[in-house]
Design a protein around this motif. Structure first.
Motif, mmCIF file in Angstrom:
data_model
loop_
_atom_site.group_PDB
_atom_site.id
_atom_site.type_symbol
_atom_site.label_atom_id
_atom_site.label_comp_id
_atom_site.label_asym_id
_atom_site.label_seq_id
_atom_site.Cartn_x
_atom_site.Cartn_y
_atom_site.Cartn_z
ATOM 1 N N LEU A 127 -4.544 23.735 31.326
ATOM 2 C CA LEU A 127 -5.979 23.717 31.086
ATOM 3 C C LEU A 127 -6.322 22.851 29.880
ATOM 4 C CD1 LEU A 127 -8.768 24.921 31.859
ATOM 5 C CD2 LEU A 127 -8.270 26.778 30.242
ATOM 6 N N ALA A 128 -5.534 22.974 28.815
ATOM 7 C CA ALA A 128 -5.766 22.192 27.596
ATOM 8 C C ALA A 128 -4.427 21.935 26.918
ATOM 9 C CB ALA A 128 -6.699 22.931 26.640
ATOM 10 N N TYR A 129 -4.290 20.744 26.342
ATOM 11 C CA TYR A 129 -3.064 20.417 25.628
ATOM 12 C C TYR A 129 -3.412 19.538 24.425
ATOM 13 C CZ TYR A 129 1.715 18.845 24.697
ATOM 14 O OH TYR A 129 2.911 18.587 24.100
ATOM 15 N N TRP A 130 -3.234 20.117 23.250
ATOM 16 C CA TRP A 130 -3.488 19.403 21.998
ATOM 17 C C TRP A 130 -2.141 19.059 21.372
ATOM 18 C CZ3 TRP A 130 -6.018 24.307 22.753
ATOM 19 C CH2 TRP A 130 -7.333 24.183 23.222
ATOM 20 N N ASN A 131 -1.761 17.778 21.437
ATOM 21 C CA ASN A 131 -0.435 17.411 20.925
ATOM 22 C C ASN A 131 -0.430 17.173 19.427
ATOM 23 O OD1 ASN A 131 -1.645 14.882 20.721
ATOM 24 N ND2 ASN A 131 -0.473 13.968 22.400
ATOM 25 N N VAL A 191 -10.849 14.289 14.591
ATOM 26 C CA VAL A 191 -10.945 14.778 15.968
ATOM 27 C C VAL A 191 -9.554 15.105 16.500
ATOM 28 C CG1 VAL A 191 -11.649 14.252 18.335
ATOM 29 C CG2 VAL A 191 -13.024 13.432 16.425
ATOM 30 N N MET A 192 -9.398 16.316 17.031
ATOM 31 C CA MET A 192 -8.179 16.713 17.717
ATOM 32 C C MET A 192 -8.387 16.464 19.206
ATOM 33 S SD MET A 192 -6.243 20.442 17.875
ATOM 34 C CE MET A 192 -7.581 21.240 18.785
ATOM 35 N N HIS A 193 -7.568 15.621 19.791
ATOM 36 C CA HIS A 193 -7.771 15.209 21.174
ATOM 37 C C HIS A 193 -7.026 16.117 22.154
ATOM 38 C CE1 HIS A 193 -8.751 11.509 18.908
ATOM 39 N NE2 HIS A 193 -9.669 11.370 19.852
ATOM 40 N N ASP A 194 -7.734 16.481 23.195
ATOM 41 C CA ASP A 194 -7.146 17.217 24.314
ATOM 42 C C ASP A 194 -6.625 16.192 25.313
ATOM 43 O OD1 ASP A 194 -6.529 18.834 26.478
ATOM 44 O OD2 ASP A 194 -8.632 19.110 27.063
ATOM 45 N N VAL A 195 -5.303 16.124 25.469
ATOM 46 C CA VAL A 195 -4.722 15.101 26.337
ATOM 47 C C VAL A 195 -4.543 15.591 27.774
ATOM 48 C CG1 VAL A 195 -3.592 13.945 24.406
ATOM 49 C CG2 VAL A 195 -2.332 15.689 25.676
ATOM 50 N N SER A 196 -5.073 16.796 28.082
ATOM 51 C CA SER A 196 -4.999 17.285 29.456
ATOM 52 C C SER A 196 -5.945 16.525 30.377
ATOM 53 C CB SER A 196 -5.356 18.779 29.501
ATOM 54 O OG SER A 196 -6.759 18.967 29.316
ATOM 55 N N GLY A 197 -6.937 15.857 29.787
ATOM 56 C CA GLY A 197 -7.934 15.165 30.577
ATOM 57 C C GLY A 197 -9.192 15.973 30.825
ATOM 58 N N ILE A 236 -0.415 22.759 20.673
ATOM 59 C CA ILE A 236 -0.904 23.989 21.287
ATOM 60 C C ILE A 236 -1.308 23.651 22.717
ATOM 61 C CG2 ILE A 236 -2.663 25.797 21.283
ATOM 62 C CD1 ILE A 236 -2.870 25.503 18.267
ATOM 63 N N ALA A 237 -0.906 24.489 23.652
ATOM 64 C CA ALA A 237 -1.243 24.281 25.061
ATOM 65 C C ALA A 237 -1.760 25.578 25.657
ATOM 66 C CB ALA A 237 -0.025 23.806 25.837
#
Length: 239
Positions: free
Chosen positions: A32-36, A45-51, A230-231
């Motif tokens: 659902l969400a993946y913040w690397n 900005v913390m990017h969510d790389v899940s799309g 965090i995922a």
């Protein structure tokens, strides 16, 4: 990092299936969400790389671009508990989105972290008495706790051993229809059977402590340490 995380998830899922005894019979597998947390120094900005676009705001007191053992992480300094003033710049905030609520789905939060301290809320959505329920991971006495509070009941599980040894550890906190479980470094270390009921609130996801606190009447429970990723995984995205 994606390759490394896939291996970790596989190991944890295998451990849950083999040793849970019914407390968590399936492992959510939809990302659902993946913040690397790979942003460089000074990032806001913390990017969510899940799309899926669940980007977060990085507080000005959070250190970004920390390099360690081939990883890039965020750093959260140690703040004295229950000592005013509140420090909202210590947090990373992902704005509320109903899709981030567990609802009635199988739901897990996984992360890699390290700390030498023995207190603090690591990640949460909502607080102890908010309407709609809440969840959080915290680390009192250096032992990770996984807590889900739903419409029916609250389920809390605690790791039997502390992990505040300054080393990197992977933690997975999971809620299913059968119960709540906690895995550390690929091994299920605590579990509790039951059904929390649905969880849905209008609060943001907070990383590093509480959003609604003043360090006088309500402690902010600020986390101290580093977080590598965090995922959030779910059984069904629901859309």
């Amino acid at each position: 990092m994606q390759m490394s995380r896939s291996w970790i998830v596989s190991v944890v899922a295998a451990g849950l299936l083999a040793t849970s005894g019914g407390a968590a019979t399936a492992s959510p597998d939809y990302e659902l969400a993946y913040w690397n947390m790979n942003e460089g120094p000074g990032s806001s900005v913390m990017h969510d790389v899940s799309g899926h676009g669940f980007h977060g705001r990085i507080g000005r007191e959070v250190a970004t671009g920390i390099q360690s053992d081939g990883r890039t992480a965020y750093g959260f300094e140690r703040l004295e508990p229950d000592t005013p003033p509140a420090r909202p710049g210590h947090l990373v905030i992902v704005p509320d989105d109903e899709r981030l609520n567990p609802g009635s789905r199988d739901y897990s939060i996984e992360m890699r972290l390290r700390t030498r301290d023995h207190f603090g809320n690591i990640v949460q959505k909502g607080q102890a008495t908010v309407r709609g329920g809440s969840f959080k991971l915290q680390i009192p006495n250096g032992r990770v706790q996984c807590w889900f509070r739903g419409s029916r009941t609250s389920l809390l599980v605690t790791a039997p051993r502390p992990i505040n040894d300054g080393r990197w550890h992977t933690v997975r906190c999971q809620r299913t229809g059968d119960g709540v479980s906690l895995a550390v470094d690929g091994d299920v270390v605590a579990q509790r059977e039951g059904w929390t009921g649905p969880i849905a609130n209008s609060w943001p996801i907070a990383i590093g402590g509480k959003t609604d606190c003043d360090q006088v009447d309500v402690g902010c429970d600020y986390f101290a340490g580093d977080i590598d990723f965090i995922a959030i995984d779910v059984e069904d995205p629901g859309w």
